[in-house]
Design a protein around this motif. Structure first.
Motif, PDB file in Angstrom:
ATOM      1  N   TYR A  25     -30.022 -42.852  23.829  1.00  0.00           N
ATOM      2  CA  TYR A  25     -30.113 -43.003  25.278  1.00  0.00           C
ATOM      3  C   TYR A  25     -31.546 -43.315  25.683  1.00  0.00           C
ATOM      4  N   ARG A  36     -22.220 -38.258  20.830  1.00  0.00           N
ATOM      5  CA  ARG A  36     -22.848 -37.471  21.893  1.00  0.00           C
ATOM      6  C   ARG A  36     -21.942 -36.309  22.278  1.00  0.00           C
ATOM      7  N   GLY A  37     -22.443 -35.128  22.163  1.00  0.00           N
ATOM      8  CA  GLY A  37     -21.634 -33.952  22.477  1.00  0.00           C
ATOM      9  C   GLY A  37     -20.813 -33.499  21.289  1.00  0.00           C
ATOM     10  N   VAL A  81     -15.458 -31.245  27.533  1.00  0.00           N
ATOM     11  CA  VAL A  81     -16.103 -31.355  26.225  1.00  0.00           C
ATOM     12  C   VAL A  81     -15.113 -31.042  25.101  1.00  0.00           C
ATOM     13  N   PRO A 117     -30.034 -29.436  28.446  1.00  0.00           N
ATOM     14  CA  PRO A 117     -30.977 -30.103  29.347  1.00  0.00           C
ATOM     15  C   PRO A 117     -31.986 -29.137  29.943  1.00  0.00           C
ATOM     16  N   MET A 121     -26.132 -36.330  32.228  1.00  0.00           N
ATOM     17  CA  MET A 121     -25.629 -35.303  31.303  1.00  0.00           C
ATOM     18  C   MET A 121     -24.200 -35.616  30.898  1.00  0.00           C
ATOM     19  N   ASP A 147     -29.277 -35.917  37.395  1.00  0.00           N
ATOM     20  CA  ASP A 147     -29.199 -35.299  36.073  1.00  0.00           C
ATOM     21  C   ASP A 147     -27.763 -35.128  35.603  1.00  0.00           C
ATOM     22  N   PHE A 148     -26.866 -34.761  36.533  1.00  0.00           N
ATOM     23  CA  PHE A 148     -25.532 -34.423  36.032  1.00  0.00           C
ATOM     24  C   PHE A 148     -24.742 -35.647  35.586  1.00  0.00           C
ATOM     25  N   MET A 194     -21.705 -25.176  26.488  1.00  0.00           N
ATOM     26  CA  MET A 194     -21.126 -26.514  26.530  1.00  0.00           C
ATOM     27  C   MET A 194     -21.619 -27.344  25.344  1.00  0.00           C
ATOM     28  N   LEU A 254     -26.949 -32.062  23.671  1.00  0.00           N
ATOM     29  CA  LEU A 254     -28.189 -31.858  24.412  1.00  0.00           C
ATOM     30  C   LEU A 254     -28.092 -30.610  25.288  1.00  0.00           C
ATOM     31  N   LEU A 308     -34.334 -38.155  23.840  1.00  0.00           N
ATOM     32  CA  LEU A 308     -33.145 -38.859  24.319  1.00  0.00           C
ATOM     33  C   LEU A 308     -32.814 -40.047  23.419  1.00  0.00           C
ATOM     34  N   MET A 323     -30.316 -39.578  20.800  1.00  0.00           N
ATOM     35  CA  MET A 323     -28.908 -39.708  21.189  1.00  0.00           C
ATOM     36  C   MET A 323     -28.559 -41.144  21.529  1.00  0.00           C
ATOM     37  N   ALA A 343     -27.893 -30.283  35.987  1.00  0.00           N
ATOM     38  CA  ALA A 343     -27.164 -31.048  34.984  1.00  0.00           C
ATOM     39  C   ALA A 343     -25.673 -30.743  35.011  1.00  0.00           C
ATOM     40  N   LEU A 371     -24.263 -38.049  28.280  1.00  0.00           N
ATOM     41  CA  LEU A 371     -24.738 -37.512  27.004  1.00  0.00           C
ATOM     42  C   LEU A 371     -23.772 -36.485  26.426  1.00  0.00           C
ATOM     43  N   LYS A 372     -22.718 -36.154  27.173  1.00  0.00           N
ATOM     44  CA  LYS A 372     -21.667 -35.317  26.600  1.00  0.00           C
ATOM     45  C   LYS A 372     -20.603 -36.193  25.950  1.00  0.00           C
ATOM     46  N   ASN A 416     -32.971 -28.704  33.278  1.00  0.00           N
ATOM     47  CA  ASN A 416     -32.582 -27.950  34.453  1.00  0.00           C
ATOM     48  C   ASN A 416     -31.064 -27.914  34.536  1.00  0.00           C
TER      49      ASN A 416
END
Lengths: 620, 317, 283
Positions: free
Chosen positions: A59, A90-91, A118, A98, B215, B211-212, A169, A96, A54, A57, A104, B218-219, A100
């Protein structure tokens, strides 16, 4: 050689402890990654591999931060650029995938909205091109019926599909670097194989660089050309896949590889003594993080942190490299042969069917039969036998175990113990003496011990319930139990929260032993443990069987573990038995197509079995 | 989904039916009958007898319950002992006033509470959160009659900006009502905002750690979009039902607020009815309040069903 | 006992926790010893003047009837504390019993208990309380029973929710498989693990019950005059607020400080026990 895509120098991540002392999660990591390269980061839970990923990124999890060192992606440090640039990176530049995917993905947004989010941020496409691009990406990751997928909500997809959406994604921003955080953990083996094949294909076709984090070196070696082994926040060994796997140098790498149970090798995995210290306990100690478990550790190892060295075409952090190279740490232990098994069946399960549906009067009147989770299963366990129950999620393996334990009602069929005790009914209908004979050990050691009771109280409870003992005898008995599972007596006064995962699982086993059972039901009892700890538990189970002749029903999804531990095996799919027999025969020559598919899906951590790559040796 | 809605509807009706029985039997169980309670322990002879005949108290309990329940389902609330007017005319306008009061407070309070709750969660354990949470504790712990009294002394006695006590007829036109309810609404809102804000804050903190949300960050999604699109909807879903339940519970406070401000609503009417021992009136009001509660929860159920994709698709299967 | 000391230490570790504990302790001690401390008889009327402001003799002045405000304020929380302490205890005991039972047994028992709870929640509790008091009088026993009943309904929901989190844990299954009785599992496996949530929620519920009690006495249903009570004192004196603020302000400060003290303690307790994720909703 081109300039590296990603460089990390002396990076430390962590937080400031109570006395302003740094607590390291990741410590002095150096590495670099060229464009198109694939690096696998392997390590046990808590070794800091996800935090490192992480950090790439920019993070850090709440409470954590960079303590020192530098990071550079494409010439810029993600920690120093503006939040705008960071959002673009990022993205966009790096993406990333992930662990799970199911958690996510935002539950309240349709897949399409999340894909387009995205594309809007990280592509130059006109809005009209978004939809076709989504379809294209979904086809790329081999999602069935992409049009319908876009309209769905995350919870309407299967685990494998969710993971594919996450990959699509990540690809949407056309990144140069993919960061993968255990992307196949939690998937069934057959699904995992498909996802891994897809990732390999993406790397090959798109030339994307990859950093792949996993606890499973067998998965890593399928996808990555470079491997870095992490332990206690540090990279202890890093090199190309072929060199590293063929001849591991660092004592931990050697130990790790020796502790993995493998298919078709009649050896017992070798545990590493002890467990990795958690960051707060490591503190800011100066020695080698592995010193407390290392067989080669010297005073110097305790006192100073080893400097990285290049040895045998790789990068190693160890004081005792010479001894490690010379010494033969990997000594294959012989598989313990089962004692001669009697002909008498201890447990007989006949034509067992189980359903989770509540029987309702209306359904019965309408003539609906309840949907069975387990159907017509028949098998037996002999005195002293270890039977493995193998299958993917939903195969009914845990359901069978719960039914035998009396925690789930059966629909039909018979379960008998020693030919006399009837186990078909629920717990409430069983006599105490009959309950005593069958004990249960659970998967998750964190949930199987009551956090409010001391270890002593936990072990005393079954003794009070099943036997009438004088207090002094009781005390001795608890000591003896702890001794049998190799825990010190001083643990009596501790609470479960003060024990590590492996220790908790030992207590859970001791609790089962307290009842002097004839059969212990084990529900995936090693799957939540690190592989080096798992080996020790497997050894313990074999020892217990040898000592007391107890029988085990061992439920697992891991074929290699089952082959290592069990005498015979039962393969389940969709609640039905596909194949049954002695381990030696079934694993050598699987008859059923499903068994064959399962065995093919097991990644083999043996470099000699994989000869298709042109490994680049690249050492910083 | 239709089946789910149907189940909720049926349960709402059953609830009301059971509540009507509980209310009726509770009043039945009280010492003395309605006429005796109203006329006093000493009442005897002709007067009591007349009253009993007039209100049909000599019939057995189940007959009277059946009469009452049948009347209710036809929209007839029953007959007051003290007042000669039909109960509909007494309760109707006051019920309207209470609904106006409650709705205004909810319309102001819920969005404000969501905003503050989300802010507090975003700035968890930092200045804004500490301030919001601290003030919230004050608002939810100081009783409504104290808040009301303080507001009156500040805005009407000291500043002289707003009327302190509401002086109006129960059936005053809507505009009149709206112009006079600023202080009562404020009192009610303060408590409500504090409670709902705390629920939103807890739920939001949970979701922000999910998590989402990580996420989405991080997107490369902007902070504002993360909060509005990814976090907030998921934080609100589990709180919808909770908010409805708590608003309903807080309706108990309406009673006090109406008394403090002399507001002609159903709450003050109920206090008067109990003081007068006018049991038929109390009975009718209790049932009306229960239907308000049931209705509110029904709306929340449907809203949750509508907004939560997981619930929706479960209903299909 | 050691556990209680640890918990208290945890609460006292934060500033707001300290303030809370001090406030609550002050009120509890005052309620116990006030009868021996008060300077005047609570019903004694000063013959000379009423509505006088603070003086050397009467530190907080006199009310409309010429009674000493300080005396009445010091005594005004006793009945409220008595009723709400026992009421909360009652609510927590019966509420958590049924809540844990519903959560642990699940299935039909759970359905039955929770549907009943839903129905009871629909009953306008405030009207019901007033009705009961109007009919049976406001003896402390009546108040304790009715308040305890209505506040227990919320406890059932809360205790069930907390139990549902524990009941899925394997150690509960292990106890069941071992052949432990339902009562033993509830007492040994579940209760110790929902204890923290229950403690925090009980504290919160105590403060809400105090709110309800004071509202009742404000409406004239809580205590019978001339017994001094904060809610009643405020109700009787508030119309003279502009003329004589003391008879209103004193009970106001007393009541608010007690309730705020309880809430600060509960919040600090939640934080130190690590259960500040509970919703702490009213019901």
């Amino acid at each position: 050689m081109t300039a590296p895509l990603l460089t990390i120098e002396n990076l430390s991540i962590g937080f400031r402890g109570p006395d302003d002392q740094p607590v390291f999660i990741v410590r002095e990591v150096n590495m670099s990654l060229a464009a198109g390269e694939t690096l696998g980061l392997v390590g046990e839970s808590g070794c800091g591999k996800s935090s490192l990923l992480l950090a790439m990124m920019g993070y850090y999890k709440p409470g954590l931060g960079r303590l020192s060192g530098s990071l550079s992606y494409d010439g810029e440090d993600p920690g120093l650029i503006s939040s705008h640039q960071l959002q673009a990176l990022r993205g966009g530049g790096m993406a990333l995938i992930p662990q799970n995917a199911g958690q996510a993905l935002t539950p309240t947004l349709r897949i399409k909205a999340q894909m387009i989010e995205v594309l809007r941020l990280h592509s130059d496409l006109a809005p009209s091109a978004w939809h076709p691009r989504c379809i294209e990406l979904f086809e790329r990751v081999k999602l069935p019926a992409p049009e319908q997928m876009l309209k769905r909500y995350p919870h309407e997809l299967s685990g494998g599909q969710q993971q594919r959406v996450a990959i699509a994604m990540a690809l949407a921003g056309e990144p140069n670097l993919l960061l993968l955080d255990e992307p196949t953990t939690g998937l069934d083996v057959t699904t995992q194989v498909e996802v891994l094949a897809l990732l390999q294909e993406i790397c090959r076709d798109l030339g994307t660089a990859m950093v792949y984090v996993s606890h499973d070196i067998q998965v890593i070696q399928k996808v990555c050309n470079q491997i870095a082994i992490m332990y206690a926040g540090e990279i202890v060994e890093m090199g190309s896949r072929a060199t590293l796997l063929a001849a591991p140098v660092h004592p931990y790498t050697q130990g790790l590889l020796a502790s993995i149970p493998r298919l078709h090798q009649q050896t017992l995995p070798r545990p590493i003594a002890g467990e990795m210290l958690q960051p707060v306990h490591r503190g800011s100690s100066v020695g080698c993080g592995y010193a407390n478990r290392c067989l080669l550790a010297t005073d110097q190892c305790q006192a100073t942190s080893p400097a990285p060295r290049v040895v045998m075409d790789r990068w190693v952090k160890c004081h005792e490299v010479e001894a490690a190279v010379a010494g033969e740490l990997i000594r294959p232990a012989q598989k313990l042969l089962a004692p001669a098994l009697g002909e008498n069946l201890l447990l007989a399960v006949e034509d067992l069917s189980v359903s989770y549906q509540r029987p309702s009067l209306v359904r019965a009147l309408l003539g609906h039969k309840p949907l069975a989770t387990v159907q017509g299963v028949t098998f037996g366990i002999r005195q002293g036998e270890i039977l493995g129950l193998v299958g993917e999620s939903g195969s009914g393996k845990s359901t069978i175990l719960k039914t035998i334990a009396g925690l789930q009602r059966s629909l039909s069929g018979r379960i008998t113990l020693s030919g006399t005790d009837d186990l078909a009914g629920p717990v409430e209908s069983r006599a105490r003496g009959c309950l005593r004979k069958v004990q249960l050990v659970f998967q998750n050691p964190d949930a199987s011990l009551n956090p409010r009771k001391t270890i002593g109280e936990i072990l005393r409870r079954p003794l009070e319930l099943y036997f009438e003992l004088a207090p002094t005898v009781m005390n001795d008995e608890v000591d003896a139990l702890l001794h049998r599972v190799n825990l010190p007596e001083s643990y009596k006064g501790r609470f479960p929260g003060q024990l590590s995962g492996g220790e908790k699982q030992r207590v859970a086993i001791a609790r089962a032993l307290a009842a002097k059972p004839e059969l212990i039901l084990c529900d995936e009892i090693t799957s939540a443990l690190d592989v080096s700890v798992q080996a020790a538990i497997l050894k313990l189970l074999l020892d217990l069987r040898a000592d007391s002749g107890v029988s085990l029903l061992f439920v697992s999804h891991d074929l290699a573990v089952v082959e290592t531990l069990c005498d015979s095996v039962l393969v389940l799919e969709g609640g039905e038995v596909r194949e049954a027999g002695l381990c030696a025969e079934v694993f050598k020559n699987p008859q059923h197509a499903y068994t064959q598919a399962l065995m093919k899906a097991v990644p083999i951590a043996d470099p000699r079995k994989r000869k298709d790559e042109n490994d680049v040796v690249h050492i910083t | 989904m239709l089946r789910l809605i149907a189940r909720r509807l049926i349960f709402a009706v059953v609830t009301l039916w059971v509540v009507s029985m509980v209310v009726f039997s509770a009043i039945e169980l009280l010492p003395g009958d309605a006429c005796q309670a109203f006329l006093g322990q000493m009442a005897q002879g002709k007067r009591l007898e007349n009253c009993r005949t007039e209100h049909n108290l000599n019939a057995p309990a189940y007959v009277r319950y059946a009469d009452w329940a049948l009347g209710l389902s036809a929209g007839d609330l029953g007959k007051s002992i003290k007042r000669s007017k039909p109960l509909e005319d007494i309760i109707g306008p006051r019920f309207r006033n209470t609904v106006i009061l409650g709705m205004t407070a909810a319309l102001v309070g819920i969005p404000l509470a969501i905003l503050l709750g989300a802010l507090a969660a975003l700035y968890r354990d930092r200045r804004p959160d500490l301030w919001i949470s601290f003030i919230a504790i004050f608002c939810m712990t100081v009783p409504e009659f104290i808040t009301g009294t303080l507001l009156i002394s500040f805005f009407s006695v000291w500043l002289g900006w707003l009327p302190g006590i509401v002086i109006m007829r129960a059936d005053a036109p809507l505009l009149d009502v709206l112009s006079k309810i600023v202080l009562p609404v404020m009192t009610l809102t303060l408590v409500m905002v504090a409670h709902i804000m705390r629920m939103v804050r807890t739920s939001m903190i949970d979701v922000l750690a999910s998590d989402f949300v990580m996420m989405s960050q991080l997107k490369g999604v902007s902070r504002l979009r993360q909060v509005l699109m990814h976090a907030l909807p998921n934080a609100l879903l589990p709180t919808i039902n909770l908010i409805a339940l708590n608003i309903a519970w807080l309706m108990g406070g309406v009673l006090v607020v109406e008394v403090v401000f002399n507001y002609p609503g159903i709450g003050r009417l109920s206090v008067n009815a109990i003081s007068d021992r006018d049991f038929p009136l109390v009975q009718a009001i209790a049932l009306l309040m229960a239907s308000l509660y049931v209705g509110l929860n029904l709306i929340a159920d449907l809203l949750a069903l509508l907004l939560n994709p997981k619930l929706r698709s479960r209903g299909v299967g | 006992m050691g556990a209680m000391v640890d918990i208290l230490k945890g609460v006292m570790a934060t500033r707001s926790g300290k303030i809370g504990v001090v406030l609550v302790t002050f009120h509890l001690v005052l309620a116990l010893v006030a009868p021996w401390l008060v300077p005047f008889d609570f019903d004694a009327q000063s013959a000379v003047i009423d509505h006088a402001g603070p003086s050397l003799a009467h530190w907080a002045g006199l009310d409309i009837l010429g009674r000493d405000v300080l005396t009445r304020t010091m005594l005004g929380g006793r009945e409220a504390l008595l009723v709400t302490l026992f009421g909360t205890g009652l609510a927590v005991i019966w509420g958590s019993f049924f809540g844990v039972l519903a959560g642990y047994l699940g299935g039909r028992v759970d359905d039955l208990i929770m549907r009943s709870v839903d129905i009871f929640l629909a009953i306008p509790w405030m009207i019901f309380l007033l009705l009961v008091i109007a009919s049976f009088g406001n003896a402390p026993m009546v108040m304790i029973l009715t308040l305890g009943f209505f506040y227990g309904i919320g406890v059932v929901r809360m205790a069930r929710a907390a139990t549902l989190e524990v009941v899925v844990k394997d150690y509960v299954l292990a106890a069941k498989a071992r052949g432990e009785s339902t009562l033993s599992i509830m007492a040994n496996e579940i209760l110790p693990n929902v204890r923290d949530v229950l403690m925090v929620e009980s504290a919160m519920r105590w403060s809400w019950m105090l709110l309800a009690f004071s509202a009742l006495s404000f409406l004239g249903f809580g205590v019978t005059p001339p017994t001094p009570d904060w809610g009643l004192m405020i109700a009787n004196s508030r119309i003279y607020l502009a003329l004589a603020p003391w008879p209103v302000l004193m009970p106001m400060i007393a009541l608010s400080s007690l309730i705020i003290g309880i809430n600060l303690t509960a919040d600090a307790l939640a934080k130190s026990l690590g259960v500040d994720k509970t919703t702490r909703a009213l019901v």
